[in-house]
Write a protein that holds these residues in place. Sequence first.
Motif, PDB file in Angstrom:
ATOM      1  N   HIS A  75     -64.885  56.727  35.589  1.00 52.39           N
ATOM      2  CA  HIS A  75     -65.471  56.509  34.255  1.00 52.39           C
ATOM      3  C   HIS A  75     -64.367  56.274  33.244  1.00 52.39           C
ATOM      4  CE1 HIS A  75     -69.603  57.146  35.266  1.00 52.39           C
ATOM      5  NE2 HIS A  75     -69.290  58.234  35.932  1.00 52.39           N
ATOM      6  N   VAL A  78     -63.203  52.739  33.543  1.00 51.46           N
ATOM      7  CA  VAL A  78     -64.268  51.840  33.101  1.00 51.46           C
ATOM      8  C   VAL A  78     -64.420  51.870  31.578  1.00 51.46           C
ATOM      9  CG1 VAL A  78     -66.773  51.493  33.143  1.00 51.46           C
ATOM     10  CG2 VAL A  78     -65.557  51.980  35.256  1.00 51.46           C
ATOM     11  N   ASN A  79     -64.366  53.077  30.990  1.00 52.70           N
ATOM     12  CA  ASN A  79     -64.621  53.224  29.557  1.00 52.70           C
ATOM     13  C   ASN A  79     -63.378  53.095  28.702  1.00 52.70           C
ATOM     14  OD1 ASN A  79     -67.373  53.681  30.013  1.00 52.70           O
ATOM     15  ND2 ASN A  79     -66.973  55.831  30.454  1.00 52.70           N
ATOM     16  N   LYS A  81     -60.661  51.880  26.437  1.00 54.78           N
ATOM     17  CA  LYS A  81     -60.641  50.780  25.465  1.00 54.78           C
ATOM     18  C   LYS A  81     -59.414  49.901  25.679  1.00 54.78           C
ATOM     19  CE  LYS A  81     -64.453  51.527  23.429  1.00 54.78           C
ATOM     20  NZ  LYS A  81     -65.241  51.537  24.661  1.00 54.78           N
ATOM     21  N   ASP A  83     -57.041  48.261  28.122  1.00 57.48           N
ATOM     22  CA  ASP A  83     -56.925  47.964  29.546  1.00 57.48           C
ATOM     23  C   ASP A  83     -55.484  48.181  29.975  1.00 57.48           C
ATOM     24  OD1 ASP A  83     -59.585  47.211  29.894  1.00 57.48           O
ATOM     25  OD2 ASP A  83     -59.180  45.203  29.122  1.00 57.48           O
ATOM     26  N   THR A 112     -74.071  51.541  36.393  1.00 61.33           N
ATOM     27  CA  THR A 112     -74.037  50.127  36.049  1.00 61.33           C
ATOM     28  C   THR A 112     -72.592  49.695  35.827  1.00 61.33           C
ATOM     29  OG1 THR A 112     -74.644  48.470  34.434  1.00 61.33           O
ATOM     30  CG2 THR A 112     -74.485  50.732  33.624  1.00 61.33           C
ATOM     31  N   TYR A 113     -72.290  48.487  36.246  1.00 66.65           N
ATOM     32  CA  TYR A 113     -70.922  47.993  36.091  1.00 66.65           C
ATOM     33  C   TYR A 113     -70.763  47.194  34.799  1.00 66.65           C
ATOM     34  CZ  TYR A 113     -70.575  49.259  41.014  1.00 66.65           C
ATOM     35  OH  TYR A 113     -70.580  49.943  42.198  1.00 66.65           O
ATOM     36  N   GLY A 114     -71.756  47.304  33.913  1.00 63.56           N
ATOM     37  CA  GLY A 114     -71.786  46.503  32.693  1.00 63.56           C
ATOM     38  C   GLY A 114     -70.561  46.626  31.807  1.00 63.56           C
ATOM     39  N   LYS A 115     -69.941  47.818  31.782  1.00 64.64           N
ATOM     40  CA  LYS A 115     -68.793  48.021  30.902  1.00 64.64           C
ATOM     41  C   LYS A 115     -67.485  47.533  31.518  1.00 64.64           C
ATOM     42  CE  LYS A 115     -70.363  51.994  28.211  1.00 64.64           C
ATOM     43  NZ  LYS A 115     -70.178  53.436  28.010  1.00 64.64           N
ATOM     44  N   GLN A 117     -64.580  45.106  33.106  1.00 68.76           N
ATOM     45  CA  GLN A 117     -64.091  43.762  32.816  1.00 68.76           C
ATOM     46  C   GLN A 117     -64.835  42.789  33.737  1.00 68.76           C
ATOM     47  OE1 GLN A 117     -59.822  45.335  33.325  1.00 68.76           O
ATOM     48  NE2 GLN A 117     -59.643  43.198  32.790  1.00 68.76           N
ATOM     49  N   GLU A 118     -65.055  41.602  33.231  1.00 67.98           N
ATOM     50  CA  GLU A 118     -65.776  40.592  33.996  1.00 67.98           C
ATOM     51  C   GLU A 118     -65.095  40.322  35.337  1.00 67.98           C
ATOM     52  OE1 GLU A 118     -67.197  36.054  33.317  1.00 67.98           O
ATOM     53  OE2 GLU A 118     -66.977  37.292  31.532  1.00 67.98           O
ATOM     54  N   ARG A 121     -66.026  42.989  37.762  1.00 70.19           N
ATOM     55  CA  ARG A 121     -67.429  42.820  38.182  1.00 70.19           C
ATOM     56  C   ARG A 121     -67.532  41.702  39.214  1.00 70.19           C
ATOM     57  NH1 ARG A 121     -68.981  43.149  32.480  1.00 70.19           N
ATOM     58  NH2 ARG A 121     -69.548  40.953  32.615  1.00 70.19           N
TER      59      ARG A 121
END
Length: 162
Positions: A75, A78-79, A81, A83, A112-115, A117-118, A121
């Motif tokens: 987490h 993922v969270n 700010k 990178d 969910t993998y929404g947060k 980086q593209e 994902r």
Amino acid sequence: DGKIYDAYVIYPKNHDSEANFVEYFVYQIMPDILENKCGYTLCIYGRDIYPGEDAASAIEKRMQKSRRLIILLTHQLVNSKEDAYDQHIALYNTLIQNDIKVILLEMETIGTYGKLQESLRFIIKQQGTIKWKEEHTVHPQSPNSRFWKQVRYHMPLTHRPS
């Protein structure tokens, strides 16, 4: 192939209660299983990159000398700010230059993998993650657990003299 390491390990480097287990995993469990029991060589920031070295260029050089990239998904990662620089370089090398394979270890249920980086994902969509389950914490040192077998499946073949 000119590579020194079988894998470069990327993990969140903040110090909160969650990171304590992650650091224990990175500095104790992974080397014990992958290096001592399976014969791989890992590059771990903080162990193989030294104080006083220019971190950015050291990270880049070590990654170029690695056959795989292991990213620990938490987490915190993922969270986060900001990178991590090593994560940026890694994803660039993976997706743009396509010269290093990534192994994603999901250290806790991300949901969910929404947060993410593209680019992360995209990698998850292509190959998925290897999930660390709580029951592994009972016997994390068994290289024959399902988790470690999956990790070893994605690692390069070891070229060790017999």
